[in-house]
Design a protein around this motif. Sequence first.
Motif, PDB file in Angstrom:
ATOM      1  N   UNK A 145      35.694  41.045  38.496  1.00  0.00           N
ATOM      2  CA  UNK A 145      36.791  40.176  38.926  1.00  0.00           C
ATOM      3  C   UNK A 145      36.886  40.118  40.441  1.00  0.00           C
ATOM      4  N   UNK A 146      36.752  41.272  41.085  1.00  0.00           N
ATOM      5  CA  UNK A 146      36.790  41.296  42.547  1.00  0.00           C
ATOM      6  C   UNK A 146      35.625  40.488  43.122  1.00  0.00           C
ATOM      7  N   UNK A 147      34.448  40.642  42.541  1.00  0.00           N
ATOM      8  CA  UNK A 147      33.276  39.915  43.025  1.00  0.00           C
ATOM      9  C   UNK A 147      33.478  38.403  42.887  1.00  0.00           C
ATOM     10  N   UNK A 148      33.979  37.956  41.752  1.00  0.00           N
ATOM     11  CA  UNK A 148      34.236  36.521  41.565  1.00  0.00           C
ATOM     12  C   UNK A 148      35.282  36.006  42.560  1.00  0.00           C
ATOM     13  N   UNK A 149      36.342  36.762  42.738  1.00  0.00           N
ATOM     14  CA  UNK A 149      37.386  36.354  43.687  1.00  0.00           C
ATOM     15  C   UNK A 149      36.828  36.296  45.106  1.00  0.00           C
ATOM     16  N   UNK A 199      36.198  28.685  26.213  1.00  0.00           N
ATOM     17  CA  UNK A 199      37.058  28.404  27.366  1.00  0.00           C
ATOM     18  C   UNK A 199      38.357  29.211  27.299  1.00  0.00           C
ATOM     19  N   UNK A 200      38.417  30.172  26.384  1.00  0.00           N
ATOM     20  CA  UNK A 200      39.626  30.987  26.248  1.00  0.00           C
ATOM     21  C   UNK A 200      39.422  32.412  26.764  1.00  0.00           C
ATOM     22  N   UNK A 201      38.192  32.754  27.138  1.00  0.00           N
ATOM     23  CA  UNK A 201      37.903  34.102  27.611  1.00  0.00           C
ATOM     24  C   UNK A 201      38.518  34.392  28.970  1.00  0.00           C
ATOM     25  N   UNK A 202      38.750  35.660  29.227  1.00  0.00           N
ATOM     26  CA  UNK A 202      39.399  36.092  30.464  1.00  0.00           C
ATOM     27  C   UNK A 202      38.588  35.710  31.714  1.00  0.00           C
ATOM     28  N   UNK A 203      37.273  35.888  31.659  1.00  0.00           N
ATOM     29  CA  UNK A 203      36.438  35.580  32.820  1.00  0.00           C
ATOM     30  C   UNK A 203      36.361  34.073  33.053  1.00  0.00           C
ATOM     31  N   UNK A 204      36.300  33.289  31.973  1.00  0.00           N
ATOM     32  CA  UNK A 204      36.305  31.837  32.129  1.00  0.00           C
ATOM     33  C   UNK A 204      37.611  31.382  32.788  1.00  0.00           C
ATOM     34  N   UNK A 205      38.741  31.900  32.308  1.00  0.00           N
ATOM     35  CA  UNK A 205      40.047  31.508  32.856  1.00  0.00           C
ATOM     36  C   UNK A 205      40.180  31.913  34.322  1.00  0.00           C
ATOM     37  N   UNK A 206      39.687  33.099  34.679  1.00  0.00           N
ATOM     38  CA  UNK A 206      39.729  33.529  36.076  1.00  0.00           C
ATOM     39  C   UNK A 206      38.885  32.600  36.949  1.00  0.00           C
ATOM     40  N   UNK A 207      37.669  32.307  36.507  1.00  0.00           N
ATOM     41  CA  UNK A 207      36.787  31.417  37.261  1.00  0.00           C
ATOM     42  C   UNK A 207      37.429  30.043  37.433  1.00  0.00           C
ATOM     43  N   UNK A 208      38.023  29.528  36.371  1.00  0.00           N
ATOM     44  CA  UNK A 208      38.700  28.240  36.412  1.00  0.00           C
ATOM     45  C   UNK A 208      39.855  28.259  37.423  1.00  0.00           C
ATOM     46  N   UNK A 209      40.618  29.341  37.435  1.00  0.00           N
ATOM     47  CA  UNK A 209      41.736  29.483  38.362  1.00  0.00           C
ATOM     48  C   UNK A 209      41.245  29.546  39.806  1.00  0.00           C
ATOM     49  N   UNK A 210      40.172  30.296  40.050  1.00  0.00           N
ATOM     50  CA  UNK A 210      39.627  30.421  41.399  1.00  0.00           C
ATOM     51  C   UNK A 210      39.083  29.095  41.913  1.00  0.00           C
ATOM     52  N   UNK A 211      38.408  28.349  41.052  1.00  0.00           N
ATOM     53  CA  UNK A 211      37.914  27.016  41.440  1.00  0.00           C
ATOM     54  C   UNK A 211      39.105  26.112  41.768  1.00  0.00           C
TER      55      UNK A 211
END
Length: 132
Positions: free
Chosen positions: A8-12, A50-62
């Motif tokens: 999560x930190x890396x994606x952010x 599209x309901x997974x935690x990592x997908x939602x985080x990536x979507x939010x960051x974009x």
Amino acid sequence: ERDEAKAKVALAWLHATLGVPCVYYGTEQEFDGGGDPYNREDMWNSGFDTTGETFKLTQKLVGLRKQHEALRRGDMTFRWTTDHTGEEMDAGILAFERASASSRVILCWRTSWTSDVSIVCIPWAPPVWSAE
């Protein structure tokens, strides 16, 4: 071993720091990768969740990058870093500002691995001063 907090930190970080974020194919689907042939998992036959935690985080960051020009084109200035570690009060704190002509954002990370990772994005506008 998978470490969700670090991922999560890396994606952010990829979406908040300078440059264009480069996310490896399947990261948002939590693909594991690995050696051949598992390094080429088939995304479209996976059901593309599209309901997974990592997908939602990536979507939010974009979405944050789209919303705040400073995250796409702004300068980067570190505002606070700490050398404290472990259980100390401000262990692992990192704060920086991204600023462009029309947008300014302050981002704060708590990167201590002893607790959940916290990432805060604060839109900020400087006060408007008048000489009158």
